[in-house]
Design a protein around this motif. Sequence first.
Motif, PDB file in Angstrom:
ATOM      1  N   UNK A 220     -15.713 113.994  27.702  1.00  0.00           N
ATOM      2  CA  UNK A 220     -14.641 112.610  27.722  1.00  0.00           C
ATOM      3  C   UNK A 220     -14.188 112.600  29.269  1.00  0.00           C
ATOM      4  N   UNK A 221     -13.500 113.787  29.259  1.00  0.00           N
ATOM      5  CA  UNK A 221     -12.871 113.972  30.520  1.00  0.00           C
ATOM      6  C   UNK A 221     -13.881 113.810  31.861  1.00  0.00           C
ATOM      7  N   UNK A 222     -14.841 114.228  31.930  1.00  0.00           N
ATOM      8  CA  UNK A 222     -15.953 113.929  33.092  1.00  0.00           C
ATOM      9  C   UNK A 222     -16.158 112.428  33.139  1.00  0.00           C
ATOM     10  N   UNK A 223     -16.519 112.002  31.982  1.00  0.00           N
ATOM     11  CA  UNK A 223     -16.776 110.543  32.030  1.00  0.00           C
ATOM     12  C   UNK A 223     -15.709 109.704  32.772  1.00  0.00           C
ATOM     13  N   UNK A 224     -14.408 110.188  32.159  1.00  0.00           N
ATOM     14  CA  UNK A 224     -13.117 109.313  32.605  1.00  0.00           C
ATOM     15  C   UNK A 224     -12.710 109.561  34.133  1.00  0.00           C
ATOM     16  N   UNK A 225     -13.413 110.668  34.458  1.00  0.00           N
ATOM     17  CA  UNK A 225     -13.069 111.143  35.906  1.00  0.00           C
ATOM     18  C   UNK A 225     -11.501 111.451  36.069  1.00  0.00           C
ATOM     19  N   UNK A 226     -11.212 112.302  35.082  1.00  0.00           N
ATOM     20  CA  UNK A 226      -9.824 113.109  35.060  1.00  0.00           C
ATOM     21  C   UNK A 226      -9.885 114.491  34.528  1.00  0.00           C
ATOM     22  N   UNK A 227      -9.001 115.432  35.068  1.00  0.00           N
ATOM     23  CA  UNK A 227      -9.160 116.791  34.826  1.00  0.00           C
ATOM     24  C   UNK A 227      -9.042 116.939  33.087  1.00  0.00           C
ATOM     25  N   UNK A 228      -9.684 117.962  32.295  1.00  0.00           N
ATOM     26  CA  UNK A 228      -9.488 117.920  30.968  1.00  0.00           C
ATOM     27  C   UNK A 228      -8.424 118.448  30.528  1.00  0.00           C
ATOM     28  N   UNK A 229      -7.620 119.055  31.434  1.00  0.00           N
ATOM     29  CA  UNK A 229      -6.114 119.548  30.981  1.00  0.00           C
ATOM     30  C   UNK A 229      -5.404 119.821  32.405  1.00  0.00           C
ATOM     31  N   UNK A 230      -4.217 119.143  32.354  1.00  0.00           N
ATOM     32  CA  UNK A 230      -3.313 119.138  33.725  1.00  0.00           C
ATOM     33  C   UNK A 230      -2.210 120.389  33.662  1.00  0.00           C
ATOM     34  N   UNK A 231      -2.235 121.238  34.496  1.00  0.00           N
ATOM     35  CA  UNK A 231      -1.174 122.379  34.555  1.00  0.00           C
ATOM     36  C   UNK A 231       0.327 121.748  34.619  1.00  0.00           C
ATOM     37  N   UNK A 232       1.007 122.314  33.962  1.00  0.00           N
ATOM     38  CA  UNK A 232       2.519 121.900  34.218  1.00  0.00           C
ATOM     39  C   UNK A 232       2.882 120.827  33.257  1.00  0.00           C
ATOM     40  N   UNK A 233       4.127 120.153  33.478  1.00  0.00           N
ATOM     41  CA  UNK A 233       4.394 119.347  32.813  1.00  0.00           C
ATOM     42  C   UNK A 233       4.927 118.028  33.585  1.00  0.00           C
ATOM     43  N   UNK A 234       5.423 117.077  32.973  1.00  0.00           N
ATOM     44  CA  UNK A 234       6.190 116.036  33.888  1.00  0.00           C
ATOM     45  C   UNK A 234       7.389 116.344  34.645  1.00  0.00           C
ATOM     46  N   UNK A 235       8.047 117.344  34.533  1.00  0.00           N
ATOM     47  CA  UNK A 235       9.020 117.804  35.430  1.00  0.00           C
ATOM     48  C   UNK A 235       8.653 117.764  36.761  1.00  0.00           C
ATOM     49  N   UNK A 236       7.317 118.200  37.281  1.00  0.00           N
ATOM     50  CA  UNK A 236       6.943 118.293  38.380  1.00  0.00           C
ATOM     51  C   UNK A 236       6.852 116.764  39.201  1.00  0.00           C
ATOM     52  N   UNK A 237       6.898 115.632  38.171  1.00  0.00           N
ATOM     53  CA  UNK A 237       7.066 114.448  38.770  1.00  0.00           C
ATOM     54  C   UNK A 237       8.396 113.783  39.036  1.00  0.00           C
ATOM     55  N   UNK A 238       9.375 114.388  38.625  1.00  0.00           N
ATOM     56  CA  UNK A 238      10.595 113.688  38.601  1.00  0.00           C
ATOM     57  C   UNK A 238      11.135 113.926  40.089  1.00  0.00           C
TER      58      UNK A 238
END
Length: 411
Positions: A220-238
Amino acid sequence: MPPAPPTEPTPGPIPEPTPGPNHAGGGAVPPATPHRVVVLALDGLLPFELGIPQRIFGKARDAAGRPLYDIVTCSIRPPGPVETDADFEILVPNGPEVLATADTVVVPASYELGPVYEDGVLTPELAAALAHVRPGTRLVSICTGGYVLAAAGFLDGRPATTHWYHAEHFQRLFPKVLVDANVLFVDDGDVLTSAGVAAGIDLCLHLVRRDHGTGVANDVARRTIVPPHRDGGQAQYIQRPLPEPQTATTSTARAWALGRLHQPIQLRDMAARESMSVRTFTRRFREEVGVSPGQWLTQQRVERARHLLESTDLTIDQVAHDAGFGTAQSMRQHLQGALGVTPTAYRRTFRSTGAAAVSAAAGATAAAGAAAATGPPRATGAPGPAQNVSTARATRPSPASSAAFAKSSTG
């Protein structure tokens, strides 16, 4: 350009679905019909987030190419238009009664929650809609959809998350909820919550992985062109005060480690790959990935072990060696703490039963006991299989891993 109207049939009586994975009464066998996911479309919804369940669950197929999920959209009113935060409406063909047929209910974000967001209480119309949800149904929220679950009491005493921008407000409004603003999503068994926007993709992929294994989720991830699992949490986006400019990263060390997970890996060796001291490397690694190097290595080894258990006939000892755990006993402890099952049970579930949910056998009895519940529906099923307890994904741990949860869920 406005999206095409949903292709669901004209509203009418919808047959009761056969319980799928994670539903009370489900077992470790493939369901006769796909697991039903009902998405609740609220006024002010974000079209992107509304589309996530259809995109992710809708692409999940078994080995014969048959859909594993049946996705239905409904509103809290009779069929008709629902406002979005964009310059168009969407036509929703089902009313709230469809919620009674759900194995999983997903509540995406909305910018028009009114008293739910302002006072933490449900509107009569929303409360009446949620009353259709059967006890034991799995509940999922994306972004501010968590406000709906919290206002209904589903999150009392449970760990949960929401968009980092709203986390402080969410915690003040719902003091009984154990809010973690650093994670991408929280899996608490029968109730799951995600951070904002794209974190809904992470959560839905996690559910596919939990229900049907890494092979299906990765496809599903490949078909959606996204990584199957992202490292880290949303803290890195704050957004935070900008640090001093720096060009060094830890990506080279991570790539190096991934290529030799089967070997012992020392922190000093990873730091040496980046020509950093151990202290500097550890700090930089946590800033970039969101977890410590040790936590990250354990996550990668667990994922490696899952893949090998699902896709190969290697013995348990061989899987333990190739995943870098050294011994079968060490791997058993790590998988039991992270997934809630032994390696043998995990392989049996995802190799010989058509990838039924790991949690079905453990959760069916407890979930069925919730059937006598009265009043507003409260999800009561036993927790599903805990995933890697980290800032990337927090879960309700088994008793054996409670100490690890307390330590690692803080990042």
